[in-house]
Design an enzyme around this catalytic site. Structure first.
Site: not given
Ligand code: GLA
Ligand code: ZN
Length: 677
Positions: A150, A310
């Site tokens: 991210e 995710e």
């Molecule tokens: C993001 C991050 C993860 C985690 C999630 C929690 O997407 O990539 O490492 O912190 O949020 O929702």
């Protein structure tokens, strides 16, 4: 296909075994198998463990995990772990730490807390990446690469400032060009040397207003956004190049965040082998909002299937209220991603951590530590289904006749602008128009305005404020050859530097639209105006309300389909249509109520013969993915009660059950069918 080693929908997610005693891995593997999990993403945040000091690397713990996973036929989406540098590194090389918008030098902490232009960071992150790639290049469990995590770190440090000047020199060549591009004679800002340029931030040209960053000079701020998006991209790309050199056949990705404003994802996508993204809707978010984000992510690589990297199996921790996904919702949302083009279903996280800020974030394996939980059962059921689907749906694509233009630079420009209204919100406008198609189950692609538009029948460009070089002629030839183009108020105003296109709005779009906008009125939140329909041929209501901005315009070839209902510009055109070449160009001169957009878009679709083959039912989402001669129809019931969908006389096979379906199909609450034909 992402990797032929695993020719099926990848199922799994982020896994942090380094936060647990070694023996937990054995337990986890048993649960992974029970849940049908075949991919784990790791080690996303393990730099400190992989490199305890500058000279020392330790991969043995990871070797063991990778080997054990391989023995158990579980594959790895291998992360480069470079999103959070170790504390020793920040201490030894403080230049790595960024400076924020308000000019504060950050201390070590959090994650993605590094200056993207730090040479030390780049050197350290690429060394680690090279070591990982060399070590695991032939590992049987290695499936694909996940760089960083991210990204999104803008920095305003002195080093970035210097790099910015170099970037500007390359772009503008001479200081005169730069002064011109940014209109620096305004407020006597003329600079005589590139060294006089300072980064635009909260302590120079910018400030925050209603949660937004505003600026005195859009030109410099836009360039800084471009420069930062590129700087951050370069962190990713330097790792990418190393991995490509060592494992040329493996896909490389990084997890994007949907409608994330700071990074121009269209540019990033050029160097991503597959798009992956993290989907975290709030429990109360309407489904079309998530659908839009999936479609945008699919659009980045021109329709290629993407990865759902995710999502939470149950709840988040970082939203104000972290409601549980109700029974069935996780499964339905997973299929929603697939329905919009995802070839993976992955979670954050597989095991809930014991401490720190994500301990209340949902996971496949909960704190109780066994599999006798609702969440685990739902995950296992989904795993079983996805495994059974094998490679059926994989690589299928969505064939859309409608495209919505999305442009990050335009987004920045619209919202950096001072005036005419603080209510200008690019995303909201995109969402409004997208929703109209979504509600009719009509597939939409998202496109960059510079791309070839010829495969579409309808192109909508809400709030196309910035018209970059070549965009107007691209749109013009699309319309000339028969396309229908729709744009709205406050479009065609500026060039790529946010300099107004002189000679009348909407600038370069004026010819295609056949109008001239003379003035733009901004309405206060409690004010409105209305669209009064003039033309009988267009089947809309007589009157709709509108607000925010009202353009006062003159017809230059276009005809008025609606006029404003009140104020001193009563009866001046509010909705126009220009027949241009073989096509049509519509202009919507204000921000109308949703009902208007719905009626208008359905009118346009009817005109172009674009429709869904299924009847529209409230809360039921229908998409189609195609592959060779097969079509897969996804019918998702987001309602709390069952629905009956009419398939008419076509015969389908229901993929999840293998049953033949014809006539009417009943879908339970929060359930779905995938029909093959
Ligand atoms: C993001 C991050 C993860 C985690 C999630 C929690 O997407 O990539 O490492 O912190 O949020 O929702
Ligand atoms: Zn910096």
């Amino acid at each position: 296909m992402i990797n032929e080693k695993l020719p099926q929908i990848f199922y799994g997610g982020d896994y942090n075994p380094d936060q647990w005693p070694e023996e937990v891995l054995d337990e986890d593997i048993i649960y992974f198998k029970k849940a049908g999990i075949n991919v784990v993403t790791l080690p996303v945040f393990s730099w400190a463990k992989l490199q305890p000091s500058e000279e020392v690397y330790d991969f043995q713990w990871l070797d063991k995990i990778m080997d054990k996973l391989a023995e158990n036929n579980i594959y790895v989406c291998l992360a480069t772990s470079t999103a959070a540098q170790p504390a020793w590194m920040s201490k030894k090389y403080p230049e790595i730490l960024p400076v924020d918008f308000d000019g504060r030098k950050r201390k070590h902490g959090g994650r993605v807390n590094f200056c993207p232009n730090s040479k030390v960071y780049r050197k350290m992150s690429t060394s680690l990446t090279r070591k990982l790639a060399e070590r695991y290049k032939g590992h049987p469990s290695l499936l694909l690469w996940h760089i960083g995590n991210e990204y999104g770190n803008y920095c305003y440090c002195e080093h970035c400032e210097e790099e910015f000047r170099i970037w500007l020199k390359k772009k503008y060549k001479t200081i005169e060009n730069l002064n011109k591009a940014w209109n620096m004679s305004f407020w006597g800002h003329t600079v005589y040397d590139f060294d006089e340029v300072v980064v635009p931030s909260g302590i120079s040209e910018m400030w925050r207003d209603s949660g937004r960053e505003r600026t005195n000079f859009q030109g410099i701020s836009l360039d800084y956004n471009r420069f930062m998006s590129e700087s951050v991209f370069n962190c990713y790309h330097e790792e990418y190049k190393i991995i490509k050199e060592i494992t040329p056949d493996l896909y490389i990705t990084t997890n994007l965040m949907g409608t994330f404003k700071p990074l121009d994802y269209f540019k990033w996508a050029e160097k991503m082998d597959v798009i992956s993204w993290d989907n975290y809707p709030q429990l109360i978010d309407p489904m079309y909002v998530t659908a839009l984000r999936h479609d945008l992510m699919r659009g980045l690589k021109n329709g290629k299937p993407f990865m759902l990297m995710e999502q939470t199996p149950s709840q988040q921790n970082w939203q104000p209220y972290n409601g549980l996904k109700r029974p069935g919702m996780m499964r339905l949302q997973s299929y929603q991603a697939v329905a919009h083009g995802a070839d993976t279903v992955m979670f954050f996280q597989l095991r809930r951590s014991i401490g720190a800020c994500e301990k209340y974030h949902g996971a496949v394996i909960e704190h109780v530590g066994h599999d006798n939980t609702r969440v685990f059962r739902e995950c296992a059921k989904l795993g079983e289904e996805l495994n059974a689907l094998k490679d059926k749906i994989l690589d299928s694509t969505i064939d859309a006749k409608v495209a919505i233009v999305f442009d990050w630079e335009n987004w920045w420009a619209v919202e950096l602008s001072s005036g005419p209204s603080i209510e200008l919100n690019y995303l909201k406008q995109i969402e409004k128009y997208y929703k109209a198609f979504y509600d009719m189950n009509i597939a939409v692609d998202f496109v960059n305005p510079e791309w070839d538009l010829s495969k579409y029948d309808v192109v909508v460009a809400p709030l196309l404020y910035m018209v970059k070089d070549g965009v107007a002629s691209n749109i013009e030839s699309f319309v000339k050859s028969g396309g229908t183009f729709i744009t709205t108020f406050f479009s065609g105003i500026v060039n790529e530097n946010d300099l107004v296109t002189l000679g009348g709005y909407p600038g370069e779009l004026r010819k295609t639209l056949g109008i001239w906008v003379e003035e733009i009125d901004a309405l206060f939140p409690n004010m409105n105006n209305s669209f009064k329909l003039t033309e009988n041929s267009i089947k809309l209501k007589d009157e709709y309300s509108c607000g925010m901005l009202c353009d006062i315009l003159h017809l230059e070839g276009a005809k008025a389909l609606a006029v404003f209902g009140s104020d001193f510009y009563k009866n001046s055109p509010a909705l126009t249509l220009n027949q241009f070449g073989k096509g049509k160009a519509y202009y919507i001169a204000s921000d109308p109520e949703e009902e208007f957009i719905r009626d208008f878009i359905s009118h346009v679709c009817e005109e172009k013969n674009i429709f869904s083959s299924f009847e529209k039912l409230e809360g039921v989402e229908i998409t189609e993915r195609v592959k060779e001669d097969k079509t897969f129809v996804f019918i998702l019931n987001h309602n709390e009660s069952q629905v009956e969908v009419n398939l008419s006389d076509k015969e389908y096979v229901e993929l999840l059950t293998g049953e033949k379906k014809i006539g009417k199909v009943t879908i339970k609450a929060k359930d779905l069918v995938i029909l093959e034909k």
